[in-house]
Design an enzyme around this catalytic site. Sequence first.
Site, PDB file in Angstrom:
ATOM      1  N   TYR A   1      42.742  45.562  38.697  1.00 39.20           N
ATOM      2  CA  TYR A   1      41.775  46.025  37.685  1.00 39.20           C
ATOM      3  C   TYR A   1      40.374  45.464  37.906  1.00 39.20           C
ATOM      4  O   TYR A   1      40.144  44.677  38.793  1.00 39.20           O
ATOM      5  CB  TYR A   1      42.284  45.810  36.264  1.00 39.20           C
ATOM      6  CG  TYR A   1      42.615  44.422  35.746  1.00 39.20           C
ATOM      7  CD1 TYR A   1      42.173  43.259  36.322  1.00 39.20           C
ATOM      8  CD2 TYR A   1      43.390  44.320  34.578  1.00 39.20           C
ATOM      9  CE1 TYR A   1      42.489  42.027  35.768  1.00 39.20           C
ATOM     10  CE2 TYR A   1      43.703  43.097  34.028  1.00 39.20           C
ATOM     11  CZ  TYR A   1      43.245  41.960  34.621  1.00 39.20           C
ATOM     12  OH  TYR A   1      43.549  40.748  34.074  1.00 39.20           O
ATOM     13  N   GLU A   2      39.454  45.983  37.104  1.00 37.84           N
ATOM     14  CA  GLU A   2      38.037  45.588  37.207  1.00 37.84           C
ATOM     15  C   GLU A   2      37.488  45.936  38.597  1.00 37.84           C
ATOM     16  O   GLU A   2      36.676  45.209  39.170  1.00 37.84           O
ATOM     17  CB  GLU A   2      37.940  44.079  36.959  1.00 37.84           C
ATOM     18  CG  GLU A   2      36.725  43.632  36.184  1.00 37.84           C
ATOM     19  CD  GLU A   2      36.620  44.291  34.831  1.00 37.84           C
ATOM     20  OE1 GLU A   2      37.601  44.324  34.073  1.00 37.84           O
ATOM     21  OE2 GLU A   2      35.523  44.810  34.548  1.00 37.84           O
ATOM     22  N   GLY A   3      37.956  47.075  39.130  1.00 41.04           N
ATOM     23  CA  GLY A   3      37.622  47.455  40.507  1.00 41.04           C
ATOM     24  C   GLY A   3      38.654  46.854  41.443  1.00 41.04           C
ATOM     25  O   GLY A   3      38.723  45.633  41.593  1.00 41.04           O
TER      26      GLY A   3
END
Lengths: 595, 595
Positions: free
Chosen positions: A446-448
């Site tokens: 997550y978060e890229g």
Amino acid sequence: MYTAPVEDIVFALTAVSGLGEAMRTGESGDLTLDLLDAILTEAGRFASEEMAPLAAVGDRQGATAQNGVVTTPEGWRDLYAAWIDGGWNALTGPADFGGQGLPVALSAAVFEIWNGASMAFALGPMLTVGAVEAIAAHGSDTMKRIYLEKLVSGAWMGTMNLTEPQAGSDLSALTTRAERRDDGSYRIFGTKIYITYGEHDFTDNIVHLVLARLPDAPAGVKGISLFLVPKFLVQEDGSLGPRNDVKCHALEHKLGIHGSPTCTMIYGDGTGETGEAGAIGWVVGEENKGLACMFTMMNNARLHVGTQGVGVAEAAYQKALAYARERRQGRATRLGQGEAAPQGMSPIVEHPDVARTLLTMKALTGAARAITFACGHAIDRAHGEDEAQRTWSDRAHLLTPIAKAFGTDVGVDVASLGIQVHGGMGFIEETGAAQLLRDARIAPIYEGTNGIQAIDLVLRKLPLAGGTAMGSYVTELATVVEAVRGANHPGFGRTAEALTEALADLVAATDFLLAALAGKDSETALAGATPYLRLAGLAAGAVYLAKGALADPAREDRMALARFMAENLLGETAALKSRVTNGAASLAAARIVLA
Amino acid sequence: MYTAPVEDIVFALTAVSGLGEAMRTGESGDLTLDLLDAILTEAGRFASEEMAPLAAVGDRQGATAQNGVVTTPEGWRDLYAAWIDGGWNALTGPADFGGQGLPVALSAAVFEIWNGASMAFALGPMLTVGAVEAIAAHGSDTMKRIYLEKLVSGAWMGTMNLTEPQAGSDLSALTTRAERRDDGSYRIFGTKIYITYGEHDFTDNIVHLVLARLPDAPAGVKGISLFLVPKFLVQEDGSLGPRNDVKCHALEHKLGIHGSPTCTMIYGDGTGETGEAGAIGWVVGEENKGLACMFTMMNNARLHVGTQGVGVAEAAYQKALAYARERRQGRATRLGQGEAAPQGMSPIVEHPDVARTLLTMKALTGAARAITFACGHAIDRAHGEDEAQRTWSDRAHLLTPIAKAFGTDVGVDVASLGIQVHGGMGFIEETGAAQLLRDARIAPIYEGTNGIQAIDLVLRKLPLAGGTAMGSYVTELATVVEAVRGANHPGFGRTAEALTEALADLVAATDFLLAALAGKDSETALAGATPYLRLAGLAAGAVYLAKGALADPAREDRMALARFMAENLLGETAALKSRVTNGAASLAAARIVLA
């Protein structure tokens, strides 16, 4: 049970990250070493005594949902109340709204501690920090007045609503729709997935930041706007009004971070109490500039996700070390030391293979920690427009994807090694080692995703400062290596040589990628992105360990660990460099395998 | 859903493992290519259609226990019935007792398929194979007559009872006690943990093989005997008599393989129906020679555990590839190919970083598969005492720890990469990618941890044949490399050079370790054990991929994959060699970190 490594953290902050120097030169306000120490010690106490004991129950029970109402695990609501009572939520917010405005480097340090104690719990406050940053940077004065103080104190929590089923890494595809209302507000309609703490029972209100598209917006990412959508509308007097038209449809059943509710959120299905369909919201910043606002949240969030990897890695190391000291099996071979092993079974920590595993865990954790702190410190120094600050800004941008991806890969690797040290016990859930791997596994995603981080590093960060950003950084790291060489301390062994080779690999890979980019050969550059990021993380992290060792040569353990990393783990950089510089052709040729 | 890669498996068996050559020279009995193909095709069908659909329910429900009665997940009992009806259990047992006596290499191949479909299910039959081998090799004629036919058909299942709380890797510490009865049988008292399929509802009877110690036994591993202890005593007429004094006390709550009951077994607490305390058993082989008997089970079991890694890796690759072909995000950069990417979002498989990940998964899986098959084939050729057979025996001993440890490490690595390819979906349990990691994670731990395998390789296997076992193997691998060089096919790129370097690294590391052993410097040798095993696995696996590519140069995909592995993944061997040859000193110095 997790114990915050306060001494290691203070040392990495002050002797390695640059914060110590900034404190000496007055660049970091009135932050003193005593204050730093006091905050981290107290955070460590709160983490060990209040949070860590609730990590296992959070995993076992998980968050549950019924008719849109989400219940967090037993004890977590009280823990959150204690968290805001202790003022922990307000550590980093702006002073005008009740925050302590402490440096980002220190924020990274305390978040490492929260994540070591309970990553699933700490994730909620982490997202609130992101919301505070976005509103503080881009929100209207009214918006700030209504929401910031509540979010800074933690009375309310914030969320980030980006992902949709068809729009994950690629936000250009998002379809959540915003319509203008007559009074300057908007109505939001759409479905968002993977919304962390999208619904819960910690706070009376929840402040959602939602990416959506106006009907007349340009296509792609230039037509995305950011909206603030509260769960309950806030009245003039600050009290909570009607329930907005937003709800949690369901929770995901996940591999880890079970205590953290991951919600599918539905906006605008007509189930609110506002008398109209559509979740009422307000634009943050300007229309169609949502992506920039989101990146404000996202950049620091990426650093904070990096600290998840470090925190879990530290917890895994501590657990594995404690086990390896207790558990006795076999008689350790210590012939090489010229001494006979004692009769009977040895603690497994004495077996060379187990020692190698534990030292690898410790070295990688320390390396990743130093990178996250250096990244945080660069962010702290980046405010403003003069040249020095622009250099710090480039540094912050350069280090953010490395802190995120290297930190979270280390989290997974170290948690998995921790299971291995436990042998059969590692596979039994009661031990807790497996939970650490399950929790850590989300952070590279997550978060890229870490693949996206690597692409960001190569395509957007390497070209900074006319392509010199990484070169300047390596030059700075090389001064440390020269100091190691100059110190000529026998405890360093071949550290200077190994670091020199690693930095040479980093330079060669950087030059290769810059040339590929200059030649518009993005395919070749992208093919090497992931090994390149790993190479940068390993090399920088190893230099940081050596930098710490130099700062206090009396600490033989730090020097020995820096040497272990240099002599045992840095050999990988040559392979990574070769993957970058010689790997693309065979990768392209092998695409037929996947066709 | 998993589809058995029958074509890849047949090819690896026939063109790579040595089985094809043995079939041509008549060394493998009346096994024909048609039969091989038919067996694997039909196994693939059974795996895909019958087993794979029940893997998820097995994970979700798990095995449950109440009052010592264990219930397997919904549908698993019927699946087991279909399994024995189909004759799958009898594939490898001795012909005298109803088995088909097929080669071990083929057994490794079918177990890879079962493990790809459901590792948790296949684990039970895998243990039965071990019990059959131990009884066939060491059991009395009476014992064979009573038990073998039932175990070969699968009417009864077998278990392995080694571990006790204080005795895991170190069996010398085991305390389960055996007392002699007047009629030549024994009474067993003690507690065993981590007993896979120790109790279940698949079969009427369960045949436990139990390590225990006689009162007058020598201390340590030379005082361990192996006993056969049935759950129900068997009457003269073959019918089941009274319940023996053995029971399942509890099941473990594990990270993965939930469908497989992992039992704490209590022997001799007086709850049986035999009228006396102590579980009644019979010695397998001679008293105090239990360890040798156990290694009969264990060696093939180690190979089979290696196939767990390969099977799960294959399943993870298939799942990730299917997702990457479907999922569209972003527009792929293909400028390097001189062609413009089509408008709109691309399937993520077209993104270079995702392609790299998938190719890494495929290459490692293929490499590990080839090693397990080569190991199986060496075991097949090792029967007898002439020189050629002794050479095969050495080869089998050499490859067993590599097949186990490299195979299972690959299983974990590939399963984790598979999660990453799925992005957020990878963390959601319904996707099934996470289950593969959870299941795979046990394989590096049980049946001798991978650390133990590495120690076995260095301390016991390298010295075989006067220290020439690995050297002979490398010489054989080098002929493949010369053939690659001689082929001079452009599709191989730098494969020959890369393989040559990798083998040189393996030789250098081997020489270093042999010298350390000769100098009685076990500490140094042990410090390098794990990187050495990885080095051997990578180098051998890469050569095997190239060997396969050579066998059918028309298959461009195989050649491209061999080249990808050589040019992208083999750089690691230099780092691993360096860890072996230069890593021990810094490891020893860094022990103070762990003190």
